[in-house]
Design a protein around this motif. Structure first.
Motif, PDB file in Angstrom:
ATOM      1  N   TRP A  98     -34.188  23.333  16.028  1.00 59.03           N
ATOM      2  CA  TRP A  98     -33.343  24.389  16.590  1.00 59.03           C
ATOM      3  C   TRP A  98     -31.987  24.365  15.902  1.00 59.03           C
ATOM      4  O   TRP A  98     -31.430  23.300  15.658  1.00 59.03           O
ATOM      5  CB  TRP A  98     -33.137  24.185  18.093  1.00 59.03           C
ATOM      6  N   ARG A  99     -31.447  25.530  15.645  1.00 53.31           N
ATOM      7  CA  ARG A  99     -30.126  25.549  15.009  1.00 53.31           C
ATOM      8  C   ARG A  99     -29.018  25.357  16.033  1.00 53.31           C
ATOM      9  O   ARG A  99     -27.913  24.966  15.703  1.00 53.31           O
ATOM     10  CB  ARG A  99     -29.922  26.833  14.214  1.00 53.31           C
ATOM     11  N   ARG A 100     -29.320  25.618  17.329  1.00 55.18           N
ATOM     12  CA  ARG A 100     -28.309  25.492  18.377  1.00 55.18           C
ATOM     13  C   ARG A 100     -28.932  24.824  19.598  1.00 55.18           C
ATOM     14  O   ARG A 100     -29.973  25.252  20.090  1.00 55.18           O
ATOM     15  CB  ARG A 100     -27.789  26.882  18.762  1.00 55.18           C
ATOM     16  N   ILE A 101     -28.262  23.769  20.067  1.00 57.76           N
ATOM     17  CA  ILE A 101     -28.656  23.100  21.299  1.00 57.76           C
ATOM     18  C   ILE A 101     -27.454  23.153  22.236  1.00 57.76           C
ATOM     19  O   ILE A 101     -26.345  22.774  21.843  1.00 57.76           O
ATOM     20  CB  ILE A 101     -29.099  21.646  21.047  1.00 57.76           C
ATOM     21  N   GLU A 102     -27.683  23.641  23.450  1.00 53.29           N
ATOM     22  CA  GLU A 102     -26.621  23.776  24.438  1.00 53.29           C
ATOM     23  C   GLU A 102     -26.826  22.789  25.577  1.00 53.29           C
ATOM     24  O   GLU A 102     -27.949  22.368  25.845  1.00 53.29           O
ATOM     25  CB  GLU A 102     -26.612  25.193  25.029  1.00 53.29           C
ATOM     26  N   ALA A 103     -25.736  22.454  26.236  1.00 51.49           N
ATOM     27  CA  ALA A 103     -25.777  21.611  27.431  1.00 51.49           C
ATOM     28  C   ALA A 103     -24.623  22.035  28.327  1.00 51.49           C
ATOM     29  O   ALA A 103     -23.624  22.572  27.843  1.00 51.49           O
ATOM     30  CB  ALA A 103     -25.651  20.139  27.063  1.00 51.49           C
ATOM     31  N   THR A 104     -24.775  21.795  29.617  1.00 54.41           N
ATOM     32  CA  THR A 104     -23.683  22.081  30.539  1.00 54.41           C
ATOM     33  C   THR A 104     -23.330  20.826  31.318  1.00 54.41           C
ATOM     34  O   THR A 104     -24.136  19.904  31.442  1.00 54.41           O
ATOM     35  CB  THR A 104     -24.034  23.207  31.541  1.00 54.41           C
ATOM     36  N   ALA A 105     -22.105  20.820  31.825  1.00 53.64           N
ATOM     37  CA  ALA A 105     -21.638  19.729  32.681  1.00 53.64           C
ATOM     38  C   ALA A 105     -20.841  20.339  33.824  1.00 53.64           C
ATOM     39  O   ALA A 105     -20.038  21.248  33.594  1.00 53.64           O
ATOM     40  CB  ALA A 105     -20.764  18.761  31.892  1.00 53.64           C
ATOM     41  N   CYS A 106     -21.062  19.849  35.023  1.00 55.93           N
ATOM     42  CA  CYS A 106     -20.298  20.311  36.175  1.00 55.93           C
ATOM     43  C   CYS A 106     -18.812  20.112  35.897  1.00 55.93           C
ATOM     44  O   CYS A 106     -18.390  19.038  35.433  1.00 55.93           O
ATOM     45  CB  CYS A 106     -20.721  19.544  37.420  1.00 55.93           C
ATOM     46  N   ALA A 107     -18.035  21.139  36.149  1.00 55.90           N
ATOM     47  CA  ALA A 107     -16.597  21.087  35.852  1.00 55.90           C
ATOM     48  C   ALA A 107     -15.897  19.953  36.595  1.00 55.90           C
ATOM     49  O   ALA A 107     -14.901  19.418  36.114  1.00 55.90           O
ATOM     50  CB  ALA A 107     -15.946  22.424  36.188  1.00 55.90           C
ATOM     51  N   GLU A 108     -16.425  19.560  37.752  1.00 50.84           N
ATOM     52  CA  GLU A 108     -15.803  18.509  38.550  1.00 50.84           C
ATOM     53  C   GLU A 108     -16.285  17.102  38.185  1.00 50.84           C
ATOM     54  O   GLU A 108     -15.748  16.128  38.693  1.00 50.84           O
ATOM     55  CB  GLU A 108     -16.067  18.766  40.041  1.00 50.84           C
ATOM     56  N   PHE A 109     -17.285  16.995  37.332  1.00 53.44           N
ATOM     57  CA  PHE A 109     -17.875  15.687  37.004  1.00 53.44           C
ATOM     58  C   PHE A 109     -17.449  15.274  35.599  1.00 53.44           C
ATOM     59  O   PHE A 109     -18.153  15.482  34.624  1.00 53.44           O
ATOM     60  CB  PHE A 109     -19.397  15.766  37.145  1.00 53.44           C
ATOM     61  N   LYS A 110     -16.266  14.685  35.508  1.00 55.10           N
ATOM     62  CA  LYS A 110     -15.680  14.337  34.216  1.00 55.10           C
ATOM     63  C   LYS A 110     -16.525  13.384  33.374  1.00 55.10           C
ATOM     64  O   LYS A 110     -16.562  13.521  32.156  1.00 55.10           O
ATOM     65  CB  LYS A 110     -14.265  13.802  34.397  1.00 55.10           C
ATOM     66  N   PRO A 111     -17.229  12.414  33.969  1.00 55.99           N
ATOM     67  CA  PRO A 111     -18.044  11.528  33.122  1.00 55.99           C
ATOM     68  C   PRO A 111     -19.091  12.287  32.297  1.00 55.99           C
ATOM     69  O   PRO A 111     -19.363  11.925  31.154  1.00 55.99           O
ATOM     70  CB  PRO A 111     -18.699  10.580  34.124  1.00 55.99           C
ATOM     71  N   ALA A 112     -19.676  13.341  32.854  1.00 52.14           N
ATOM     72  CA  ALA A 112     -20.675  14.118  32.101  1.00 52.14           C
ATOM     73  C   ALA A 112     -20.013  14.836  30.924  1.00 52.14           C
ATOM     74  O   ALA A 112     -20.590  14.904  29.838  1.00 52.14           O
ATOM     75  CB  ALA A 112     -21.368  15.118  33.023  1.00 52.14           C
ATOM     76  N   ARG A 113     -18.834  15.361  31.134  1.00 54.78           N
ATOM     77  CA  ARG A 113     -18.120  16.031  30.042  1.00 54.78           C
ATOM     78  C   ARG A 113     -17.805  15.046  28.928  1.00 54.78           C
ATOM     79  O   ARG A 113     -17.987  15.344  27.738  1.00 54.78           O
ATOM     80  CB  ARG A 113     -16.844  16.680  30.573  1.00 54.78           C
ATOM     81  N   ARG A 114     -17.356  13.860  29.281  1.00 53.30           N
ATOM     82  CA  ARG A 114     -17.055  12.840  28.257  1.00 53.30           C
ATOM     83  C   ARG A 114     -18.324  12.441  27.509  1.00 53.30           C
ATOM     84  O   ARG A 114     -18.309  12.272  26.288  1.00 53.30           O
ATOM     85  CB  ARG A 114     -16.416  11.606  28.903  1.00 53.30           C
ATOM     86  N   TRP A 115     -19.430  12.278  28.243  1.00 54.07           N
ATOM     87  CA  TRP A 115     -20.669  11.848  27.607  1.00 54.07           C
ATOM     88  C   TRP A 115     -21.178  12.903  26.640  1.00 54.07           C
ATOM     89  O   TRP A 115     -21.610  12.580  25.533  1.00 54.07           O
ATOM     90  CB  TRP A 115     -21.722  11.500  28.659  1.00 54.07           C
ATOM     91  N   LEU A 116     -21.128  14.162  27.028  1.00 51.31           N
ATOM     92  CA  LEU A 116     -21.575  15.222  26.113  1.00 51.31           C
ATOM     93  C   LEU A 116     -20.748  15.213  24.835  1.00 51.31           C
ATOM     94  O   LEU A 116     -21.283  15.413  23.744  1.00 51.31           O
ATOM     95  CB  LEU A 116     -21.527  16.587  26.796  1.00 51.31           C
TER      96      LEU A 116
END
Length: 145
Positions: A98-116
């Protein structure tokens, strides 16, 4: 020294078996509901001492674009560096398909944003009202060069 991690194909019931963080409860419910589709993958389970500590994979939206999903157990902390390296490599290998892979993280869950971010994803936008419960999420992507 942390125990070695084993990467294996995702199997039905793996998501339900994880002792997850409360912030991932809605995502797990969705993964359990989609168990049969997730098995088609590519999807993986990472085990430590024979017990699942993380599940994840990709769901194709259309040729060239996939959505990444993932769940991490509450006790994965001691092996997060090794887990992150393993997952980043799996996602990178799939950028060939795939040329593009997307992911989302809950705006309130900072650890997920850092991990992504650690997994090589780039922040693109805030999506208000995105989740089934109306929670805002951040959209991230990895795009093949």
């Amino acid at each position: 020294m942390p125990e070695a991690l084993e990467l294996r194909p995702y199997m039905p019931g793996d998501a339900a078996a994880l002792a997850i963080q409360p912030a991932q409860a809605a995502e797990r419910a969705n993964a359990v509901r989609m168990d049969a589709q997730l098995v088609e993958g590519p999807s993986w389970t990472v085990c430590r001492a024979g017990r699942p500590i993380a599940c994840g994979g990709l769901v194709e939206m259309w040729p060239g674009r996939a959505i990444a999903w993932g769940l991490v157990a509450t006790d994965a902390g001691p092996v997060m560096v090794a887990l992150s390296r393993l997952v980043r490599a799996q996602i990178g290998a799939n950028l060939k398909a795939w040329r593009r892979i997307e992911a989302t993280a809950c705006a309130e869950f900072k650890p997920a944003r850092r991990w992504l971010s650690l997994l090589g994803f780039r922040l693109e936008a805030r999506m208000d009202g995105y989740a089934p419960d109306g929670a805002a999420h951040w959209l991230f992507s990895r795009v093949r060069p």
